[in-house]
Design an enzyme around this catalytic site. Structure first.
Site, PDB file in Angstrom:
ATOM      1  N   LYS A 154     114.501  28.973  53.743  1.00 53.74           N
ATOM      2  CA  LYS A 154     113.229  29.666  53.508  1.00 53.74           C
ATOM      3  C   LYS A 154     113.462  31.126  53.162  1.00 53.74           C
ATOM      4  CE  LYS A 154     111.967  28.387  57.583  1.00 53.74           C
ATOM      5  NZ  LYS A 154     111.275  28.104  58.852  1.00 53.74           N
ATOM      6  N   THR A 164     104.358  30.325  60.982  1.00 56.78           N
ATOM      7  CA  THR A 164     104.565  29.732  59.657  1.00 56.78           C
ATOM      8  C   THR A 164     105.734  28.749  59.646  1.00 56.78           C
ATOM      9  OG1 THR A 164     105.814  31.716  59.045  1.00 56.78           O
ATOM     10  CG2 THR A 164     103.529  31.578  58.287  1.00 56.78           C
ATOM     11  N   GLY A 165     106.811  29.068  60.367  1.00 55.30           N
ATOM     12  CA  GLY A 165     107.966  28.171  60.401  1.00 55.30           C
ATOM     13  C   GLY A 165     107.633  26.843  61.066  1.00 55.30           C
TER      14      GLY A 165
END
Length: 264
Positions: free
Chosen positions: A173, A207-208
């Site tokens: 990411k 978010t992860g």
């Protein structure tokens, strides 16, 4: 009904961890189950306490899930100790768990360390080789690869090293550190970049957790790995674009932005 299991820590503020995973899996059309690895006292400003569950209790949670409602995909998040990682690895092998997505959570968005250094080694040795997909951010990719990552070329090198070392696909990411919202999927010896929509929203708590849970949900529904990643990125873009603004720190996303029901 498709089923998915999250094995992770609880977030008392609801934006990350088990709570984010369950919201995400539900919003992505699967029945969500959970095995809690730790309780945390946290909110949008930081993590203020962590209380691990006992290893035998985590084992009992996993036995209850797998022997009654077997999940079609599993996602792991925060696991802070060697003993818990060993329990998870043993149970996943015992029940031949499918579609394992490992989010190698090491540091919270706020900067708080969420896993001991000894547990990182156990993660590498016991859990990562079982994964279908790893979803490290840049700092985690540096730890897992042993390489410094400061460019897209570095991301490709790190993803390749991690994939070859642990025998699984890797979604590296980019975030705001290297390639903004663009992520790299390395699978089967080749890489594919997934472009993300740049959304000016500082509220990115969880978010992860959300991305890895959305991928697991889509794998449970039978999508290919590339399709699952693409759908998960579209989902997280929508959750960020909803511009939810809660809390005094880095707030959560609106996981249910697309939920349409007369009960809402």
């Amino acid at each position: 009904m498709y089923t998915a299991l999250t094995i992770a820590g609880s977030d008392s503020s609801g934006g990350a961890g088990i709570q984010a995973d369950i919201k995400t899996m539900t919003a992505n059309g699967v029945y969500a189950m959970s095995a809690v690895t730790a309780l945390t006292a946290q909110n949008t400003t930081g993590v203020y306490g962590i209380q691990e569950v006992a290893p035998d209790f985590l084992a009992s949670q996993l036995d209850c899930v797998f022997t009654d409602i077997p999940p079609q995909a599993v996602k792991t998040g925060m696991v802070s100790s060697t003993a818990l990682i060993q329990v998870i690895a043993d149970k996943l092998r015992e029940y031949q768990a499918r579609n394992l997505v490992v989010d190698p959570v090491m540091v919270a968005t706020s900067g708080a360390r969420l896993i001991s250094r000894e547990a990182v080694e156990a993660l590498k040795e016991r859990l990562l080789p079982l994964a279908a997909l790893l979803t490290p951010n840049i700092p985690e990719a540096e730890v897992l690869s042993g390489l410094e990552v400061s460019s897209q070329e570095d991301m490709e090198r790190a993803a390749r090293v991690i994939s070859e070392r642990y025998g699984c696909a890797v979604l590296c990411k980019g975030g705001h550190q290297v390639s903004d919202a663009n992520d790299l999927l390395w699978s089967g010896g080749t890489g594919r970049w997934f472009s993300g929509r740049r959304i000016d929203n500082p509220n990115t708590h969880g978010t992860g957790c959300t991305l890895s849970s959305a991928i697991a949900a889509n794998l449970a529904k039978g999508y290919s790995l590339e399709q699952a990643v693409e759908r998960a990125k579209d989902y997280i873009s929508g959750a960020l674009a909803a511009m939810l603004n809660l809390g005094q720190g880095r707030g959560p996303m609106n996981h249910l932005f697309d939920l349409k029901s007369r009960f809402c």
